[in-house]
Design a protein around this motif. Sequence first.
Motif, PDB file in Angstrom:
ATOM      1  N   GLN A 111     -26.422 -36.615   5.124  1.00 54.47           N
ATOM      2  CA  GLN A 111     -25.394 -37.389   5.906  1.00 54.47           C
ATOM      3  C   GLN A 111     -24.026 -37.692   5.547  1.00 54.47           C
ATOM      4  N   PRO A 112     -22.834 -37.521   6.406  1.00 54.65           N
ATOM      5  CA  PRO A 112     -21.722 -37.574   5.865  1.00 54.65           C
ATOM      6  C   PRO A 112     -21.406 -38.916   5.256  1.00 54.65           C
ATOM      7  N   ASN A 113     -20.475 -38.749   4.191  1.00 58.77           N
ATOM      8  CA  ASN A 113     -20.029 -40.159   3.543  1.00 58.77           C
ATOM      9  C   ASN A 113     -18.615 -40.398   4.156  1.00 58.77           C
ATOM     10  N   GLU A 114     -17.875 -41.514   3.784  1.00 60.31           N
ATOM     11  CA  GLU A 114     -16.505 -41.840   4.614  1.00 60.31           C
ATOM     12  C   GLU A 114     -15.513 -41.026   4.032  1.00 60.31           C
ATOM     13  N   ALA A 115     -15.688 -40.474   3.028  1.00 60.19           N
ATOM     14  CA  ALA A 115     -14.474 -39.416   2.563  1.00 60.19           C
ATOM     15  C   ALA A 115     -14.503 -38.346   3.541  1.00 60.19           C
ATOM     16  N   GLU A 116     -15.481 -37.837   3.754  1.00 61.75           N
ATOM     17  CA  GLU A 116     -15.792 -36.638   4.764  1.00 61.75           C
ATOM     18  C   GLU A 116     -15.434 -36.892   6.136  1.00 61.75           C
ATOM     19  N   HIS A 117     -16.031 -38.034   6.560  1.00 65.59           N
ATOM     20  CA  HIS A 117     -15.737 -38.423   8.031  1.00 65.59           C
ATOM     21  C   HIS A 117     -15.568 -39.805   8.127  1.00 65.59           C
ATOM     22  N   HIS A 118     -14.241 -40.193   8.412  1.00 65.32           N
ATOM     23  CA  HIS A 118     -13.697 -41.535   8.459  1.00 65.32           C
ATOM     24  C   HIS A 118     -14.387 -42.212   9.737  1.00 65.32           C
ATOM     25  N   GLY A 119     -15.115 -43.235   9.464  1.00 68.44           N
ATOM     26  CA  GLY A 119     -15.543 -44.034  10.548  1.00 68.44           C
ATOM     27  C   GLY A 119     -17.177 -43.754  10.650  1.00 68.44           C
ATOM     28  N   SER A 120     -17.761 -42.803   9.872  1.00 69.99           N
ATOM     29  CA  SER A 120     -19.137 -42.393   9.995  1.00 69.99           C
ATOM     30  C   SER A 120     -19.870 -43.551   9.633  1.00 69.99           C
ATOM     31  N   GLY A 121     -19.560 -44.462   8.798  1.00 70.06           N
ATOM     32  CA  GLY A 121     -20.332 -45.732   8.610  1.00 70.06           C
ATOM     33  C   GLY A 121     -20.586 -46.483   9.632  1.00 70.06           C
ATOM     34  N   SER A 122     -19.626 -46.676  10.474  1.00 66.97           N
ATOM     35  CA  SER A 122     -19.666 -47.505  11.744  1.00 66.97           C
ATOM     36  C   SER A 122     -20.453 -46.784  12.602  1.00 66.97           C
ATOM     37  N   ALA A 123     -20.148 -45.572  12.921  1.00 65.03           N
ATOM     38  CA  ALA A 123     -21.082 -44.779  13.861  1.00 65.03           C
ATOM     39  C   ALA A 123     -22.409 -44.777  13.592  1.00 65.03           C
ATOM     40  N   ILE A 124     -22.817 -44.752  12.139  1.00 63.48           N
ATOM     41  CA  ILE A 124     -24.214 -44.705  11.794  1.00 63.48           C
ATOM     42  C   ILE A 124     -24.845 -45.977  12.218  1.00 63.48           C
ATOM     43  N   ALA A 125     -24.052 -46.817  11.879  1.00 58.59           N
ATOM     44  CA  ALA A 125     -24.671 -48.468  12.334  1.00 58.59           C
ATOM     45  C   ALA A 125     -24.790 -48.549  13.657  1.00 58.59           C
ATOM     46  N   VAL A 126     -23.722 -48.212  14.335  1.00 54.77           N
ATOM     47  CA  VAL A 126     -24.068 -48.036  15.935  1.00 54.77           C
ATOM     48  C   VAL A 126     -25.239 -47.242  16.485  1.00 54.77           C
ATOM     49  N   GLY A 127     -25.374 -46.315  16.054  1.00 56.33           N
ATOM     50  CA  GLY A 127     -26.305 -45.122  16.253  1.00 56.33           C
ATOM     51  C   GLY A 127     -27.978 -45.758  16.236  1.00 56.33           C
ATOM     52  N   SER A 128     -27.756 -46.563  14.859  1.00 57.97           N
ATOM     53  CA  SER A 128     -29.128 -47.168  14.635  1.00 57.97           C
ATOM     54  C   SER A 128     -29.439 -48.451  15.523  1.00 57.97           C
ATOM     55  N   VAL A 129     -28.516 -49.034  16.043  1.00 65.24           N
ATOM     56  CA  VAL A 129     -28.512 -50.058  16.875  1.00 65.24           C
ATOM     57  C   VAL A 129     -29.142 -49.567  18.286  1.00 65.24           C
ATOM     58  N   LEU A 130     -28.381 -48.232  18.698  1.00 65.60           N
ATOM     59  CA  LEU A 130     -28.858 -47.739  19.806  1.00 65.60           C
ATOM     60  C   LEU A 130     -30.287 -47.043  19.887  1.00 65.60           C
ATOM     61  N   ASP A 131     -30.745 -46.768  18.505  1.00 67.92           N
ATOM     62  CA  ASP A 131     -32.141 -46.501  18.436  1.00 67.92           C
ATOM     63  C   ASP A 131     -33.160 -47.338  18.874  1.00 67.92           C
ATOM     64  N   GLY A 132     -32.639 -48.839  18.356  1.00 72.18           N
ATOM     65  CA  GLY A 132     -33.667 -49.747  18.856  1.00 72.18           C
ATOM     66  C   GLY A 132     -33.628 -50.393  20.068  1.00 72.18           C
TER      67      GLY A 132
END
Length: 259
Positions: A111-132
């Motif tokens: 998975q990307p970390n925040e330094a590699e892809h800024h905003g990925s943490g928020s995107a992962i959170a939203v994506g996890s919500v989408l899955d549910g």
Amino acid sequence: MGSPVSPIPEYVVAGLWGLVSGSGLLLGAIVADAFFGKLSHRMVAAVMGFGGGVLFAVIATELVVRPDAAGADLWPTVALPAGAAVFSSINWYLASRGAKNRKRCGECVEQPNEAEHHGSGSAIAVGSVLDGIPEALVIGMSVAGGGAISLAVIAGFFLANVPQGLSSTSGMKQAGRSRRYVYTIWIGIPLLIGVAAAVGNFLLGSASAQEPAILLFAAGAVLAMLAEAMIPEAFENAPPFIGLITVLGFLAAYLIAQH
């Protein structure tokens, strides 16, 4: 005589069942946190394959309209691809923001970390919500009109959520995300699934005539999620007999559906 006890509102029942099924994510996260560094990709992939088989069975036995239902020949051709198209479109956008590998354990595909892809943490959170969301929609509709929730639906979603929480948490920790972030995600999302199930029941519960189409829409979204998020983790550098493990997951959910 005392006043009669008011029945629990239907949308509250839906919300509670949504919370129960979503809690599998938190259980998987707890296991991943406790055994971080000790779970190999092949172990995680085996569990993910089992969970994928469970979801396939839930779709086949609980969500797809029976052939003798009125209009059943038309609903699948519209509702199934519509659900998949909506999920895939949103998932494609979130993937471009860093959420593509949100269910990967990190050993084979990081998975990307925040330094590699800024905003990925928020995107992962939203994506996890989408899955549910499809899960919440199914639960909300299942108890509509006073219907009894299927044990196979709750058990199936719960069992499929455990490996998702397990694999995703392993990948989050591998990417250096904090324990606070991890538990905020996996405590918050079951709560959101519960709320979404309650809202879905409240808004759509009266649309009983459209229930098969709504469930097929959700089935299409769940199938798309399986193909794009769960199956890649299960089958990349897969353990031996991963096909058999997936079938055993299907069989477990199928047997639950028969009782």
